[in-house]
Write a protein that holds these residues in place. Sequence first.
Motif, PDB file in Angstrom:
ATOM      1  N   ALA A 340       0.834  -1.206   0.000  1.00  0.00           N
ATOM      2  CA  ALA A 340       0.000   0.000   0.000  1.00  0.00           C
ATOM      3  C   ALA A 340       0.865   1.251   0.000  1.00  0.00           C
ATOM      4  N   HIS A 341       1.942   1.189   0.745  1.00  0.00           N
ATOM      5  CA  HIS A 341       2.854   2.324   0.869  1.00  0.00           C
ATOM      6  C   HIS A 341       3.483   2.696  -0.479  1.00  0.00           C
ATOM      7  N   MET A 342       3.867   1.695  -1.237  1.00  0.00           N
ATOM      8  CA  MET A 342       4.620   1.948  -2.469  1.00  0.00           C
ATOM      9  C   MET A 342       3.755   2.129  -3.712  1.00  0.00           C
ATOM     10  N   THR A 343       2.458   1.846  -3.618  1.00  0.00           N
ATOM     11  CA  THR A 343       1.604   1.941  -4.806  1.00  0.00           C
ATOM     12  C   THR A 343       0.519   3.002  -4.675  1.00  0.00           C
ATOM     13  N   MET A 344       0.604   3.853  -3.680  1.00  0.00           N
ATOM     14  CA  MET A 344      -0.492   4.781  -3.429  1.00  0.00           C
ATOM     15  C   MET A 344      -0.688   5.797  -4.550  1.00  0.00           C
ATOM     16  N   PHE A 345       0.295   6.014  -5.414  1.00  0.00           N
ATOM     17  CA  PHE A 345       0.170   7.004  -6.488  1.00  0.00           C
ATOM     18  C   PHE A 345      -0.142   6.369  -7.847  1.00  0.00           C
ATOM     19  N   PHE A 346      -0.583   5.127  -7.841  1.00  0.00           N
ATOM     20  CA  PHE A 346      -0.853   4.433  -9.097  1.00  0.00           C
ATOM     21  C   PHE A 346      -2.284   3.900  -9.098  1.00  0.00           C
ATOM     22  N   PRO A 347      -3.156   4.478  -9.934  1.00  0.00           N
ATOM     23  CA  PRO A 347      -4.584   4.130  -9.927  1.00  0.00           C
ATOM     24  C   PRO A 347      -4.858   2.644 -10.124  1.00  0.00           C
ATOM     25  N   LYS A 348      -4.057   1.963 -10.917  1.00  0.00           N
ATOM     26  CA  LYS A 348      -4.326   0.547 -11.171  1.00  0.00           C
ATOM     27  C   LYS A 348      -4.098  -0.304  -9.930  1.00  0.00           C
ATOM     28  N   ASN A 350      -4.246   1.226  -6.704  1.00  0.00           N
ATOM     29  CA  ASN A 350      -4.899   1.899  -5.582  1.00  0.00           C
ATOM     30  C   ASN A 350      -6.255   2.451  -6.019  1.00  0.00           C
ATOM     31  N   PRO A 351      -7.335   1.756  -5.706  1.00  0.00           N
ATOM     32  CA  PRO A 351      -8.669   2.233  -6.090  1.00  0.00           C
ATOM     33  C   PRO A 351      -9.016   3.591  -5.486  1.00  0.00           C
ATOM     34  N   GLY A 352      -8.324   3.959  -4.416  1.00  0.00           N
ATOM     35  CA  GLY A 352      -8.602   5.238  -3.763  1.00  0.00           C
ATOM     36  C   GLY A 352      -7.763   6.388  -4.282  1.00  0.00           C
ATOM     37  N   TYR A 353      -7.129   6.193  -5.448  1.00  0.00           N
ATOM     38  CA  TYR A 353      -6.217   7.213  -5.983  1.00  0.00           C
ATOM     39  C   TYR A 353      -6.906   8.559  -6.165  1.00  0.00           C
ATOM     40  N   HIS A 354      -8.070   8.562  -6.806  1.00  0.00           N
ATOM     41  CA  HIS A 354      -8.738   9.837  -7.098  1.00  0.00           C
ATOM     42  C   HIS A 354      -9.223  10.514  -5.817  1.00  0.00           C
ATOM     43  N   GLU A 355      -9.670   9.716  -4.869  1.00  0.00           N
ATOM     44  CA  GLU A 355     -10.057  10.288  -3.577  1.00  0.00           C
ATOM     45  C   GLU A 355      -8.838  10.869  -2.868  1.00  0.00           C
ATOM     46  N   LEU A 356      -7.688  10.203  -3.029  1.00  0.00           N
ATOM     47  CA  LEU A 356      -6.439  10.701  -2.452  1.00  0.00           C
ATOM     48  C   LEU A 356      -6.085  12.059  -3.043  1.00  0.00           C
ATOM     49  N   ALA A 357      -6.204  12.175  -4.367  1.00  0.00           N
ATOM     50  CA  ALA A 357      -5.898  13.440  -5.044  1.00  0.00           C
ATOM     51  C   ALA A 357      -6.854  14.545  -4.603  1.00  0.00           C
ATOM     52  N   GLU A 358      -8.113  14.204  -4.441  1.00  0.00           N
ATOM     53  CA  GLU A 358      -9.095  15.200  -4.010  1.00  0.00           C
ATOM     54  C   GLU A 358      -8.836  15.647  -2.573  1.00  0.00           C
ATOM     55  N   SER A 359      -8.430  14.724  -1.733  1.00  0.00           N
ATOM     56  CA  SER A 359      -8.094  15.088  -0.350  1.00  0.00           C
ATOM     57  C   SER A 359      -6.910  16.045  -0.321  1.00  0.00           C
ATOM     58  N   ALA A 360      -5.899  15.741  -1.151  1.00  0.00           N
ATOM     59  CA  ALA A 360      -4.728  16.618  -1.227  1.00  0.00           C
ATOM     60  C   ALA A 360      -5.130  18.005  -1.723  1.00  0.00           C
ATOM     61  N   ARG A 361      -5.973  18.030  -2.755  1.00  0.00           N
ATOM     62  CA  ARG A 361      -6.438  19.329  -3.267  1.00  0.00           C
ATOM     63  C   ARG A 361      -7.161  20.117  -2.186  1.00  0.00           C
ATOM     64  N   ASN A 362      -8.069  19.480  -1.483  1.00  0.00           N
ATOM     65  CA  ASN A 362      -8.864  20.186  -0.474  1.00  0.00           C
ATOM     66  C   ASN A 362      -7.989  20.754   0.634  1.00  0.00           C
ATOM     67  N   LEU A 363      -7.002  19.991   1.058  1.00  0.00           N
ATOM     68  CA  LEU A 363      -6.105  20.475   2.107  1.00  0.00           C
ATOM     69  C   LEU A 363      -5.322  21.695   1.637  1.00  0.00           C
ATOM     70  N   ILE A 364      -4.763  21.620   0.435  1.00  0.00           N
ATOM     71  CA  ILE A 364      -3.948  22.725  -0.073  1.00  0.00           C
ATOM     72  C   ILE A 364      -4.801  23.961  -0.325  1.00  0.00           C
ATOM     73  N   VAL A 365      -6.001  23.776  -0.838  1.00  0.00           N
ATOM     74  CA  VAL A 365      -6.901  24.920  -1.041  1.00  0.00           C
ATOM     75  C   VAL A 365      -7.199  25.585   0.294  1.00  0.00           C
ATOM     76  N   HIS A 366      -7.445  24.779   1.316  1.00  0.00           N
ATOM     77  CA  HIS A 366      -7.720  25.332   2.649  1.00  0.00           C
ATOM     78  C   HIS A 366      -6.528  26.127   3.168  1.00  0.00           C
TER      79      HIS A 366
END
Length: 388
Positions: A340-348, A350-366
């Motif tokens: 999990a640690h090494m594949t978190m940035f690869f959608p194939k 990590n099914p949660g990839y897009h949610e991960l990106a959205e979480s990162a966006r929301n934090l940075i926007v805040h």
Amino acid sequence: MKTLLLCFVHGFKGGDDTFGNFPRDLENLLSNALPNLTVRSLVYPKFETRGDLAQCVSRFRDWLQEKVIDLEVQNETPSPTIDPSVRTILIGHSMGGIVAADTILSLTSDQPIEAAGLQSSTPETHLNTLMFPYIQGVLAFDTPYLGISPGVVAHGAEGHYNTASSALTQLSGLTGAFWGAKAATTNPEVKDKKLVAALPAPEAKKPAATSAWGKWGTMAIAAGSVAAVAGAGAAAFVNRDKITEGWGWASSHLEFVGCLMKGEELRKRVGGMVTLHNELSVGWANLYTRLGKQAVNKETGSMVGSVIGNQRTFCNLPKSDAKAFWYEAINDNAHDEAGAHMTMFFPKDNPGYHELAESARNLIVHWTTNEWYESSALEAAKVPSDWD
């Protein structure tokens, strides 16, 4: 127009490809969410994750400063140290998050980075509000700020044992350096050695070969001082490849991750980041991986929860106020913590990839929606007048 710079830093044995397409995806998300800023992403080139961590932080800080100066010159900023047009989000994976944290701690402390460790925080410590480059936030991904979870060994020992045992013969060449040129892994004197902060072998109630912990205890003894430097979880992770190149390689790389066994230093780092958040409004978060549906205990075949609960993570989690800065990122495809640690940035993977990106966006926007951003909006709204 002001610039938000996303600077990505890989972790132990990582490289330019650690983040996959994530930098571009996050840049696009933020460009849409923050239309009054120019958003740029930059990946710190592959660096040697070896030697003294403080020297690595110093080199990264110098590199970042040069990049930000170039952008400030392009933006024709009158006073970049007083009113910078560029603010940076440091984004680190694994040990890269520690490099990022130590960078901003050094920038705000008005003190040089010391190889001996972090400075003790005291009420008299002066925080430099005019830091340059200006770091708006530190976004970490699965960074072991409080060390690596014991579950990385407990659940991964059986699966990694066959691979590790094949390296054991080659590792025996290292034991000569630790215990004497003629030492062997079966030497009773070696077995009697007590390792400092290493993975303890289980009590001798049954043959070690029947226990995953016993196998790892044997390996810890074979590795000797290597395990003592990095500790149980860290040693299990960092020894996964190339350890057989010899003591010079092993000691240098374990020096880099040796901070994971310095409990007091780990706590000071976390405390320092909380202070920066509270006093300078510096954003900070750690998006940590947690196993989901595919997590299975390899020995019993039972689903996750039967051994150490449903919190199988790569990182140790905080129990203090710092837990407010930790956000879980579940990977339903990963079978173990390291995966999990090494594949978190690869959608194939990590099914949660897009949610991960959205979480990162929301934090940075805040973190970025502040007076600096509002001033950029005013600048963008200005229309040249014929009277000017």
